[in-house]
Design a protein around this motif. Structure first.
Motif, mmCIF file in Angstrom:
data_model
loop_
_atom_site.group_PDB
_atom_site.id
_atom_site.type_symbol
_atom_site.label_atom_id
_atom_site.label_comp_id
_atom_site.label_asym_id
_atom_site.label_seq_id
_atom_site.Cartn_x
_atom_site.Cartn_y
_atom_site.Cartn_z
ATOM 1 N N HIS A 94 0.826 -1.220 0.000
ATOM 2 C CA HIS A 94 0.000 0.000 0.000
ATOM 3 C C HIS A 94 0.863 1.275 0.000
ATOM 4 C CE1 HIS A 94 -3.463 2.532 0.640
ATOM 5 N NE2 HIS A 94 -2.887 3.068 1.705
ATOM 6 N N HIS A 163 -10.826 5.637 3.898
ATOM 7 C CA HIS A 163 -9.535 5.341 3.274
ATOM 8 C C HIS A 163 -9.674 5.345 1.746
ATOM 9 C CE1 HIS A 163 -5.677 2.691 3.170
ATOM 10 N NE2 HIS A 163 -5.415 3.954 2.943
ATOM 11 N N HIS A 167 -7.988 8.194 -1.330
ATOM 12 C CA HIS A 167 -7.236 7.814 -2.530
ATOM 13 C C HIS A 167 -8.023 8.092 -3.819
ATOM 14 C CE1 HIS A 167 -3.753 6.316 -0.425
ATOM 15 N NE2 HIS A 167 -4.558 5.727 0.451
ATOM 16 N N HIS A 187 -3.838 11.825 6.231
ATOM 17 C CA HIS A 187 -3.425 10.529 5.681
ATOM 18 C C HIS A 187 -2.334 10.713 4.621
ATOM 19 C CE1 HIS A 187 -3.675 6.297 5.031
ATOM 20 N NE2 HIS A 187 -3.948 6.440 3.743
ATOM 21 N N HIS A 191 1.455 9.079 4.299
ATOM 22 C CA HIS A 191 2.025 8.394 3.128
ATOM 23 C C HIS A 191 3.384 8.957 2.717
ATOM 24 C CE1 HIS A 191 -0.575 5.232 1.449
ATOM 25 N NE2 HIS A 191 -1.561 5.851 2.082
HETATM 26 ZN ZN ZN Z 1 -3.602 4.975 2.305
#
Ligand code: ZN
Ligand code: ZN
Length: 221
Positions: A94, A163, A167, A187, A191
């Motif tokens: 991920h 989540h 994205h 988030h 990343h």
């Molecule tokens: Zn993520």
């Protein structure tokens, strides 16, 4: 150079882990419909709930937030015996598939790099959920057990939806939902390879990060 490394990884992941038979949309709707059906089933079992029994909902919400925090901070980012698969899926796949400067899905095929596999949903609800129900029903009451189970499953679905939304493209209808920009930025900072081991371990609401001093805010989008 980084960009081409990311591209190589994406290509390899797609060819090795996402077969042609995979449908991202079917995966998303399986997660959604199964979870909502399970939540509705649990709520329908509750009967003449007493005032104190409603506390099962906020208590389970808080507990789930801390499980999310520690699950992500420890086994998802550190190889742990018996849980190496989730470390592999999260840290090695991920986080390489999506970096802070490349957060978006290219197509629904990429949903596989975000959503939990359907078999794990069945395991969560069927295995973990049923044992939790028995413990709470034995120790407290059937109503508390049903409300806790409903909240836990709803929390899981909320995790998957949020989540997923982080994205999606920031300028899409989902990306522009109220509050999404703030949560996505948290988030996105997680990343960043330079920050991912230290900050923003909550995927949903940053209660655990706030409590344990690992909340990282920045102004970048
Ligand atoms: Zn993520
Ligand atoms: Zn992570």
């Amino acid at each position: 150079m980084r960009e081409s490394l990311d591209n190589d990884f994406r290509k390899r992941f797609r060819s090795e882990k996402i077969g042609n038979a995979y449908s991202g949309r079917a995966h998303f709707w399986f997660t959604t419909v199964t979870s909502l059906a399970a939540v509705a089933f649990c709520l329908l079992q509750a009967d003449r709930v007493q005032p104190l029994e409603w506390l099962a909902i906020p208590a389970t919400f808080l507990y789930a937030n801390l499980v999310e925090y520690w699950g992500h901070r420890r086994p998802m980012h550190h190889p742990t015996r018996g849980l190496k698969l989730i470390y592999q899926r999260h840290s090695k796949e991920h986080h390489r598939f999506f970096t802070h400067d490349r957060m978006q899905f290219d197509s629904p095929q990429d949903y596989k790099a975000v959503l939990f596999p359907p078999i794990m949903i069945v395991f969560f609800i069927g295995g973990f959920g049923v044992s939790l129900w028995f413990v709470l029903a034995m120790l407290i009451s059937n109503n508390v057990a049903w409300l806790a189970l409903a909240t836990g499953i709803a929390y899981f679905l909320n995790y998957e939806w949020l989540h997923f939304a982080y994205h999606c493209p920031a300028n899409s209808a989902i990306g522009r939902l109220p509050g999404m920009k703030t949560l996505r930025r948290l988030h996105q900072n997680h990343h960043n390879p330079g920050l991912m081991m230290r900050y923003n371990f909550n995927i949903t609401y940053p209660i655990g990060d706030w409590l344990f001093g690992t909340l990282y805010r920045s102004e970048r989008n």
